[in-house]
Design an enzyme around this catalytic site. Structure first.
Site, PDB file in Angstrom:
ATOM      1  CD  GLU A  21      -2.742  -7.748   2.217  1.00  0.00           C
ATOM      2  OE1 GLU A  21      -2.293  -6.608   2.016  1.00  0.00           O
ATOM      3  OE2 GLU A  21      -3.513  -8.024   3.153  1.00  0.00           O
ATOM      4  N   GLY A  57       0.442  -5.179   0.735  1.00  0.00           N
ATOM      5  CA  GLY A  57      -0.645  -5.185  -0.232  1.00  0.00           C
ATOM      6  C   GLY A  57      -0.205  -5.767  -1.572  1.00  0.00           C
ATOM      7  CD  GLU A  73       0.988  -6.070   5.424  1.00  0.00           C
ATOM      8  OE1 GLU A  73       1.782  -6.963   5.799  1.00  0.00           O
ATOM      9  OE2 GLU A  73       0.333  -6.151   4.372  1.00  0.00           O
ATOM     10  CB  ALA A 133      -0.869  -0.011   1.252  1.00  0.00           C
TER      11      ALA A 133
HETATM   12  C1  3H9 Z   1       0.480  -2.468   3.282  1.00  0.00           C
HETATM   13  O1  3H9 Z   1       0.763  -2.879   2.207  1.00  0.00           O
HETATM   14  C2  3H9 Z   1      -0.871  -2.680   3.899  1.00  0.00           C
HETATM   15  C3  3H9 Z   1      -1.686  -3.661   3.122  1.00  0.00           C
HETATM   16  O2  3H9 Z   1      -1.963  -4.776   3.906  1.00  0.00           O
HETATM   17  C4  3H9 Z   1      -2.918  -3.050   2.526  1.00  0.00           C
HETATM   18  C5  3H9 Z   1      -3.857  -2.429   3.496  1.00  0.00           C
HETATM   19  C6  3H9 Z   1      -5.132  -1.938   2.921  1.00  0.00           C
HETATM   20  N1  3H9 Z   1       4.588   3.518   0.133  1.00  0.00           N
HETATM   21  O3  3H9 Z   1      13.217   2.074   0.857  1.00  0.00           O
HETATM   22  P1  3H9 Z   1      13.657   2.793  -0.337  1.00  0.00           P
HETATM   23  C7  3H9 Z   1       9.340   5.056  -0.879  1.00  0.00           C
HETATM   24  S1  3H9 Z   1       1.578  -1.605   4.220  1.00  0.00           S
HETATM   25  C8  3H9 Z   1       5.052   4.744  -0.099  1.00  0.00           C
HETATM   26  O4  3H9 Z   1      14.638   3.887  -0.180  1.00  0.00           O
HETATM   27  P2  3H9 Z   1      14.865   0.398  -1.341  1.00  0.00           P
HETATM   28  C9  3H9 Z   1      10.393   5.401   0.155  1.00  0.00           C
HETATM   29  O5  3H9 Z   1       9.873   6.243   1.147  1.00  0.00           O
HETATM   30  C10 3H9 Z   1       3.025  -1.524   3.187  1.00  0.00           C
HETATM   31  N2  3H9 Z   1       6.349   5.005  -0.329  1.00  0.00           N
HETATM   32  O6  3H9 Z   1      14.156   1.801  -1.482  1.00  0.00           O
HETATM   33  C11 3H9 Z   1      11.441   6.056  -0.701  1.00  0.00           C
HETATM   34  O7  3H9 Z   1      11.010   7.373  -0.943  1.00  0.00           O
HETATM   35  P3  3H9 Z   1      12.070   8.569  -1.025  1.00  0.00           P
HETATM   36  C12 3H9 Z   1       3.751  -2.805   3.164  1.00  0.00           C
HETATM   37  C13 3H9 Z   1       7.188   3.981  -0.315  1.00  0.00           C
HETATM   38  O8  3H9 Z   1      15.134  -0.069  -2.711  1.00  0.00           O
HETATM   39  C14 3H9 Z   1      11.351   5.301  -2.015  1.00  0.00           C
HETATM   40  O9  3H9 Z   1      10.059   4.691  -2.034  1.00  0.00           O
HETATM   41  N3  3H9 Z   1       4.981  -2.641   2.434  1.00  0.00           N
HETATM   42  C15 3H9 Z   1       6.779   2.679  -0.051  1.00  0.00           C
HETATM   43  O10 3H9 Z   1      15.969   0.478  -0.354  1.00  0.00           O
HETATM   44  C16 3H9 Z   1      12.392   4.215  -2.169  1.00  0.00           C
HETATM   45  O11 3H9 Z   1      12.333   3.365  -1.015  1.00  0.00           O
HETATM   46  C17 3H9 Z   1       6.109  -2.253   3.043  1.00  0.00           C
HETATM   47  O12 3H9 Z   1       6.158  -2.082   4.239  1.00  0.00           O
HETATM   48  C18 3H9 Z   1       5.406   2.456   0.178  1.00  0.00           C
HETATM   49  N4  3H9 Z   1       4.909   1.238   0.391  1.00  0.00           N
HETATM   50  O13 3H9 Z   1      13.765  -0.549  -0.679  1.00  0.00           O
HETATM   51  C19 3H9 Z   1       7.305  -2.069   2.156  1.00  0.00           C
HETATM   52  N5  3H9 Z   1       7.847   1.860  -0.080  1.00  0.00           N
HETATM   53  O14 3H9 Z   1      12.986   8.218  -2.139  1.00  0.00           O
HETATM   54  C20 3H9 Z   1       8.016  -0.796   2.507  1.00  0.00           C
HETATM   55  C21 3H9 Z   1       8.901   2.638  -0.364  1.00  0.00           C
HETATM   56  O15 3H9 Z   1      11.223   9.778  -1.232  1.00  0.00           O
HETATM   57  N6  3H9 Z   1       9.102  -0.535   1.627  1.00  0.00           N
HETATM   58  N7  3H9 Z   1       8.512   3.912  -0.500  1.00  0.00           N
HETATM   59  O16 3H9 Z   1      12.768   8.580   0.303  1.00  0.00           O
HETATM   60  C22 3H9 Z   1      10.288  -1.181   1.719  1.00  0.00           C
HETATM   61  O17 3H9 Z   1      10.465  -2.098   2.498  1.00  0.00           O
HETATM   62  C23 3H9 Z   1      11.385  -0.723   0.822  1.00  0.00           C
HETATM   63  O18 3H9 Z   1      11.066   0.575   0.409  1.00  0.00           O
HETATM   64  C24 3H9 Z   1      11.611  -1.594  -0.440  1.00  0.00           C
HETATM   65  C25 3H9 Z   1      12.607  -0.872  -1.381  1.00  0.00           C
HETATM   66  C26 3H9 Z   1      12.190  -2.940  -0.008  1.00  0.00           C
HETATM   67  C27 3H9 Z   1      10.324  -1.798  -1.185  1.00  0.00           C
END
Ligand code: 3H9
Length: 689
Positions: free
Chosen positions: A111, A108, A131, A63
């Site tokens: 999912e 998500g 999450e 998400a």
């Molecule tokens: C969810 O899914 C709930 C569901 O059950 C549905 C409910 C209805 N959203 O980390 P990075 C941004 S909860 C918005 O530096 P990497 C991040 O802030 C979600 N922004 O890259 C950054 O922005 P900036 C579950 C996001 O390659 C840029 O993207 N998912 C999101 O080192 C690059 O990110 C997670 O918890 C996001 N979801 O790592 C995954 N994700 O450049 C969370 C990233 O402006 N994300 N951004 O600073 C991660 O674990 C890592 O970002 C990922 C990439 C491994 C994906």
């Protein structure tokens, strides 16, 4: 179709491509776009099957986390329907829907993949329900579909702990159906053609695995232990357990209730703050993307004590060859033996292999000379905390290091400018303050001197990522961000003990509040001699009329240094505390103070608000760039509970008026910024210089 999702065809296969950089989050428009693509394919007579794939570096990373803040602040209502309609449309599509995963299918994202009929993935892909790391549970039926694919035990573990799962393990678990070698899209299209025309398996109807036995109670106990204080992990297990007891639709309804409760919790707000905070601290005002970091391919470390050896391991673990220098063979051998012990321990625990250990060790070259230092891109000094010695080393380095080498000091308190002043290149000098044990702790506090160059800062920021650390930039002052704040925190804990609160209760109150360790146990771990020495050296900085604790100094003067001597606040067998040190009570009693026992609330307020008050001073002085920088330091280097968001975020949660009032009740000088924000009804989070 929206710009965020594209529709194309490859003969009889429809390809729906999500294109929402950087991580294809499910931002507004994305779920609708995917659904429209699937529905278009469903009604197109030329199409027999559908592939959903991500453009760029990943499938869907979850998400859009930014949306959560807007929802909980009341800026916009939660729109759960777009995502639910997508899941329904994918699962109900009469033609096979194949989800093609690369990068990370998280939250998500996984999912959405679960609602497809099949999932294929590249070998390097990862899937997960992280999450809980944001204080929430899966909220798009993940707690109901995942147990139907992977079995309830695996699903509960994934939802409770949030750890990523490799494609290989996901295949074994039943989460994905095939690993694709080579081009993902080609492989997914070929797979889609294999299953075209066959009846579609709907995940929500796959109930066979739900009867597998699971000890949910044991899982809850494990979650309570490993993620102490956090609410979401147990809530996630509850939701998965419901999948084994209720029909799918009812399970989804209950999951929504739990999700909603978690989303609006203070824990979730704190953890989302920490998620974005980790990324915010990498952004340094005035140092843009145009400042290119210096390449770092060779490192050198001076000093093979606990810190130096740890730092050498950090470099080697990141694949960077490193020279490790000592002044005597004996000290060098001791350092290398310590390094070996850490790696052998990992092999013995099955966390690493002998082969990996040998390869990593081969990157560390122990030495007694400066030979090879002229090739190092970064040299980190990690010797005893003594200014004269450090200056001598930097004078030497100035003479031998190559012109653009980064000259770093691991000092935890000393003046960077004074160290830099002995070199002809103060712009190359920077603090690289690692935390002990350096190979474990995530924090890397970078300290900018008045001359430190932008390129050197950018290089260390970038290097921090490579070293798998969270780098935070601090200004130069005594103790920088972390230790400067820690001093009043510890002082309050000591004075509570001096005034008659049993010291183990001080520790217990803060441990129960969520700190990784009680403050006095931390003193024992760090060594009471260290504080004692620092105290003697900086006596001149103590303000007249301000009370400073004495008790620890008395203990240290008796040769009780904590864990290393087997006696400090506690008595130790090895590193295990076997009970409070009775001598402490005598020392305290001998003070003849009026004894006054503080309750738990006061213990927490005195210690944590001491952090906050000092933090406010650091902000005003510009030592910390933003309050979130302080929070990230404390979350990653000082065992502050992530679900409280860091000291400054926590203070915002409590309300700064309350914090300021208590600071005054305690008779402390209130930091002007705290006082001002409290009066204005402001927060540290929104404050800008
Ligand atoms: C969810 O899914 C709930 C569901 O059950 C549905 C409910 C209805 N959203 O980390 P990075 C941004 S909860 C918005 O530096 P990497 C991040 O802030 C979600 N922004 O890259 C950054 O922005 P900036 C579950 C996001 O390659 C840029 O993207 N998912 C999101 O080192 C690059 O990110 C997670 O918890 C996001 N979801 O790592 C995954 N994700 O450049 C969370 C990233 O402006 N994300 N951004 O600073 C991660 O674990 C890592 O970002 C990922 C990439 C491994 C994906």
């Amino acid at each position: 179709m929206t710009d965020l999702v594209k529709y194309s065809t490859a003969g009889d296969v429809a390809v729906v491509t999500i294109d929402n950089p950087p991580v294809n989050a499910l931002s507004p428009g994305v779920p609708d776009g995917i659904r429209e693509g699937v529905e278009r394919a469903a009604t197109d007579p030329e199409i027999r099957t559908v592939v959903v794939i991500g453009a760029g570096r990943t499938f869907i990373a979850g998400a859009d986390i930014r949306e959560f803040g807007k929802i909980t602040s009341g800026e916009k209502p939660r729109d759960a329907t777009s995502l639910q309609r997508l899941l329904q449309a994918a699962e109900d599509c009469p033609k096979p829907v194949v989800m093609a995963v690369h990068g990370t299918a998280f939250g998500g994202g996984l999912e959405v993949a679960q609602a497809g009929h099949y999932r294929v993935a590249l070998a390097a892909a990862q899937v997960g329900q992280p999450e809980v790391k944001l204080g929430i549970i899966p909220g798009a039926a993940g707690t109901q579909r995942l147990p139907r694919l992977a079995g309830p035990a695996k699903a509960a573990e994934m939802c409770a702990f949030g750890d990523p799962v490799s494609a290989k393990d996901a295949l074994t678990a039943g989460i994905i159906d095939r690993i694709i070698d080579g081009d993902l899209l080609e492989g997914a299209i070929a797979f889609a053609r294999e299953v075209a025309g066959q009846p579609v398996p709907k995940t929500r109807e796959r109930n066979a695995r739900l009867a597998e036995p699971v000890d949910f109670e044991a899982l809850r106990a494990a979650a309570r232990k490993r993620l102490r204080g956090q609410e979401a992990p147990v809530a996630a297990i509850d939701a998965v357990e419901l999948a084994t007891k209720l029909p799918f639709e009812e399970g989804v309804r209950r999951e929504q209730e739990i999700f909603q409760k978690c989303l609006f919790s203070t824990q979730s707000r704190a953890m989302i703050h920490a998620f974005f905070g980790e990324r915010t601290v990498a952004k340094i005002p005035g140092i843009g993307k145009d400042v290119t970091p210096l390449p770092v391919s060779r490192a050198a470390v001076i000093g093979a004590g606990t810190m130096g050896a740890g730092i050498a391991m950090v470099y080697a673990n990141a694949g960077i060859p490193v020279l490790l220098k000592e002044t005597s063979q004996e000290a060098l051998d001791r350092g290398v033996a310590n390094i070996r012990r850490v790696y052998s321990g990992s092999v013995a625990k099955g966390k690493s292999t002998q082969d990996k250990m040998d390869r990593t060790l081969a990157l560390i070259t122990p030495t007694l000379s400066f030979d090879g230092f002229e090739q190092a891109d970064i040299i980190t000094e990690a010797v005893f905390e003594n200014m004269a010695l450090k200056k001598e080393i930097f004078r030497t380095l100035d003479g031998i290091a190559k012109p653009d080498a980064i000259l770093a000091t691991n000092t935890s308190t000393l003046d960077i400018d004074e160290i830099a002043s002995v070199t002809s290149r103060p712009e190359s000098v920077i603090g690289n303050h690692f935390f002990s044990p350096a190979n474990v702790m995530r924090l890397l506090e970078l300290v900018r001197g008045k001359a430190t160059g932008a390129r050197v800062i950018a290089s260390c920021m970038e290097l921090g990522k490579r070293l798998r650390k969270v780098a935070v930039l601090a200004g130069n002052c005594y103790g920088f961000i972390g230790n400067r704040m820690f001093a009043p925190y510890i002082a309050q804990a000591l004075m509570l003990a001096e005034d008659g609160t049993p010291f183990e209760e001080v520790d217990q109150a803060l441990y129960d509040w969520g700190m990784a360790m009680g403050p006095l146990a931390v003193c024992d771990l760090a060594g009471l001699d260290v504080n004692y020495r620092i105290r003697q050296e900086y006596k001149h900085l103590e303000k007249p009329g301000v009370r400073y604790p004495e008790v620890e100094t008395v203990l240290a003067s008796r040769g009780h240094y904590g864990q290393k001597t087997g006696r400090g606040w506690y008595v130790y067998e090895g590193t295990r505390a076997v009970g409070p040190n009775p001598e402490m009570r005598e020392i305290i009693a001998s003070y003849g103070r009026v004894h006054r026992q503080a309750d738990r609330e006061e213990i927490v307020e005195r210690t944590v608000y001491a952090l906050v008050n000092e933090g406010a001073g650091l902000l005003e002085e510009g030592i910390a760039i933003r309050s979130v920088d302080i929070d990230i330091v404390y979350l990653n280097g000082y065992g502050f509970p992530v679900w409280r968001g860091g000291p400054m975020h926590y203070a915002d949660t409590v309300g700064l008026a309350r914090v300021a009032a208590r600071v005054k009740d305690f008779g402390w000088e209130c930091a002007p910024l705290l006082e001002r924000l409290a009066a204005e009804g402001g927060t540290f989070g929104k404050w800008v210089r």
